[in-house]
Design an enzyme around this catalytic site. Sequence first.
Site, short mmCIF file in Angstrom:
data_model
loop_
_atom_site.label_atom_id
_atom_site.label_comp_id
_atom_site.label_asym_id
_atom_site.label_seq_id
_atom_site.Cartn_x
_atom_site.Cartn_y
_atom_site.Cartn_z
N SER A 275 41.32 34.29 53.56
CA SER A 275 41.44 34.65 54.98
C SER A 275 42.75 34.15 55.58
CB SER A 275 40.24 34.12 55.79
OG SER A 275 40.06 32.74 55.59
N HIS A 305 34.24 34.29 49.16
CA HIS A 305 34.88 33.45 50.20
C HIS A 305 33.84 33.18 51.30
CE1 HIS A 305 37.92 31.68 52.62
NE2 HIS A 305 38.48 32.76 53.13
N HIS A 351 35.16 26.04 43.44
CA HIS A 351 36.27 26.24 44.39
C HIS A 351 37.55 26.57 43.64
CE1 HIS A 351 38.99 25.56 47.79
NE2 HIS A 351 37.92 25.83 48.52
N ARG A 360 33.84 18.63 53.43
CA ARG A 360 33.15 19.40 54.48
C ARG A 360 31.65 19.46 54.18
NH1 ARG A 360 36.54 24.87 54.11
NH2 ARG A 360 36.01 24.45 51.93
N ASP A 406 30.09 25.78 51.98
CA ASP A 406 29.02 26.74 52.25
C ASP A 406 27.65 26.29 51.73
OD1 ASP A 406 30.77 28.75 53.40
OD2 ASP A 406 31.60 28.92 51.39
N1 CMX Z 1 28.53 30.10 39.73
C1 CMX Z 1 28.74 30.78 38.59
N2 CMX Z 1 29.93 30.93 38.00
C2 CMX Z 1 30.98 30.32 38.59
C3 CMX Z 1 30.84 29.56 39.75
C4 CMX Z 1 29.56 29.47 40.34
N3 CMX Z 1 29.35 28.82 41.47
N4 CMX Z 1 32.05 29.08 40.09
C5 CMX Z 1 32.93 29.53 39.17
N5 CMX Z 1 32.27 30.29 38.26
C6 CMX Z 1 32.84 31.04 37.15
C7 CMX Z 1 33.80 32.10 37.68
O1 CMX Z 1 33.08 33.24 38.14
C8 CMX Z 1 34.68 32.34 36.50
O2 CMX Z 1 33.96 33.16 35.59
P1 CMX Z 1 34.72 34.33 34.76
O3 CMX Z 1 35.81 33.65 34.02
O4 CMX Z 1 33.65 34.89 33.91
O5 CMX Z 1 35.24 35.29 35.79
C9 CMX Z 1 34.80 30.95 35.87
O6 CMX Z 1 33.66 30.21 36.35
C10 CMX Z 1 36.05 30.21 36.25
O7 CMX Z 1 36.16 30.16 37.65
P2 CMX Z 1 36.93 28.96 38.37
O8 CMX Z 1 38.34 28.96 37.89
O9 CMX Z 1 36.16 27.70 38.23
O10 CMX Z 1 36.84 29.37 39.90
P3 CMX Z 1 37.70 30.45 40.68
O11 CMX Z 1 38.87 29.78 41.27
O12 CMX Z 1 37.96 31.65 39.86
O13 CMX Z 1 36.67 30.87 41.81
C11 CMX Z 1 35.07 30.55 43.53
C12 CMX Z 1 36.35 30.01 42.88
C13 CMX Z 1 34.84 29.77 44.80
C14 CMX Z 1 35.27 32.02 43.87
C15 CMX Z 1 33.89 30.36 42.53
O14 CMX Z 1 33.70 28.99 42.27
C16 CMX Z 1 32.61 30.98 43.04
O15 CMX Z 1 32.38 32.18 42.83
N6 CMX Z 1 31.72 30.17 43.72
C17 CMX Z 1 30.51 30.70 44.31
C18 CMX Z 1 30.84 31.45 45.59
C19 CMX Z 1 31.22 30.48 46.69
O16 CMX Z 1 30.56 29.49 46.93
N7 CMX Z 1 32.32 30.80 47.39
C20 CMX Z 1 32.76 30.01 48.56
C21 CMX Z 1 34.00 29.18 48.29
C22 CMX Z 1 34.43 28.44 49.53
C23 CMX Z 1 34.92 29.38 50.59
O17 CMX Z 1 35.95 30.05 50.38
O18 CMX Z 1 34.25 29.53 51.61
#
Ligand code: CMX
Length: 470
Positions: A275, A305, A351, A360, A406
């Site tokens: 964002s 996000h 994250h 947070r 979150d």
């Molecule tokens: N559950 C399952 N799998 C997860 C995960 C979770 N909570 N967090 C990371 N992973 C997976 C990723 O999907 C990725 O899988 P692939 O390689 O198969 O695509 C792998 O682990 C590596 O990811 P990463 O490098 O650890 O994390 P990213 O930087 O790619 O993604 C985020 C970060 C936040 C998108 C991810 O941790 C996620 O999807 N979390 C759940 C959604 C969430 O809570 N989002 C809110 C974040 C805070 C915000 O912006 O508000």
Amino acid sequence: MAFLRSSVSKLRSRLGQQSSLRDSVRWLQTQTSSDLDLHSQLKELIPEQQERLKKLKAEHGKVQLGNITVDMVIGGMRGMTGLLWETSLLDPDEGIRFRGLSIPECQKVLPAAKPGGEPLPEGLLWLLLTGKVPSKEQVDALSSELRSRAKVPDYVFKAIDALPVGAHPMTQFATGVMALQVKSEFSKAYDKGIPKSKYWEPTYEDSLSLIAQVPVVASYVYRRIYKDGKIIPVDDSLDYGANFAHLLGFDDHKMQELMRLYVTIHSDHEGGNVSAHTGHLVASALSDPYLSFAAALNGLAGPLHGLANQEVLLWIKSVVDECGENITTEQLKDYIWKTLNSGKVVPGFGHGVLRKTDPRYTCQREFALKHMPDDPLFQLVSKLYDVVPPILTELGKVKNPWPNVDAHSGVLLNHFGLTEARYFTVLFGVSRSIGIGSQLIWDRALGLPLERPKSVTMESLESYCKKAAS
Ligand code: CMX
């Protein structure tokens, strides 16, 4: 005007507190209008910071900040430093610092409605814009200024009304923000012709009005969808956070405190998140703050996000629906694996930058321990803290198994009666107006240029790598 109004009301309240007239007049004389006026403070600060940036560029412009690898180009620019964002900085282990202050430090030093209470979001806005901790008087003056800017034209509500009531709250909110753009001062000034050195002034006007108006637009969406369209007007006696709670229909003291905390901690998270980065990118084309912020909201509405704000509570409620409130650790583990095996992420965990528990999350946990320790969903959130990280670690690919912001927000809102999870990301959006709006003012004050990174094709990468190898 805002300064005068707030000074007179403070003078009245001091007289009410039985201080002598002479004392009160002496106190008023010590408050110069420029001390209490955010715009004047910025006007003083901007030339210094412009010089600082010029010097940085002239003296260190060629210093390397790191190496860009093919992985980074393919991997969503993770770990690549490429943005200037003044208002906050994220440390992977410590979490966010707003102008150098951690969340616990902000809770200590920023003015609160009552001693020991949660920080007032207006105080954070002042801090983000000036880098200085404001006095209570400065925060009150800003509160009053924001209230005076909170009038929203009728066509904004009509634009929202044109959408089906079942449209996602974020769609309705972003539509309302787009409609606010009609009154953009920046867009008007640019059309007329304005020197670059003055861009920040109409950007300031737009950003402050945007920050003032988004709670009104957001609460209109809430009341339209969930409360038969019965709208509540702004209360001129309330601060920003309490007014937002009031506009939604909550006047409970604890809910006011929660909203102040919620808005403060969700306001800003450095510049690279979807964002903030979107807002900054769109504004770099000299799109005005309304257009830029509406774009930012569309990024916030994605499930990886800001939408995680809603996803967590929906997921927690689905756990309870399937397993009941007295869920065992084994049942919880099974449910988490079921979620993962269905191809979904566990919302609220992980994250892009953080590598430890999000502060947070921690401050929301502290709020829950103080105000609602026996809430069954809070207890489930606490249990998830023990159960989820080992499972995510077992996956072997998750870089950060710990909870983010979150993971906690939904159960707090739910406890105080704001139970409509699909609405939660709108609250996140209102908060983000403070961080993004502040940085946009500095973007224009510092004369930051159009953002335009270079992209490559797979073919060009392959041939580059072949050449590099030989
Ligand atoms: N559950 C399952 N799998 C997860 C995960 C979770 N909570 N967090 C990371 N992973 C997976 C990723 O999907 C990725 O899988 P692939 O390689 O198969 O695509 C792998 O682990 C590596 O990811 P990463 O490098 O650890 O994390 P990213 O930087 O790619 O993604 C985020 C970060 C936040 C998108 C991810 O941790 C996620 O999807 N979390 C759940 C959604 C969430 O809570 N989002 C809110 C974040 C805070 C915000 O912006 O508000």
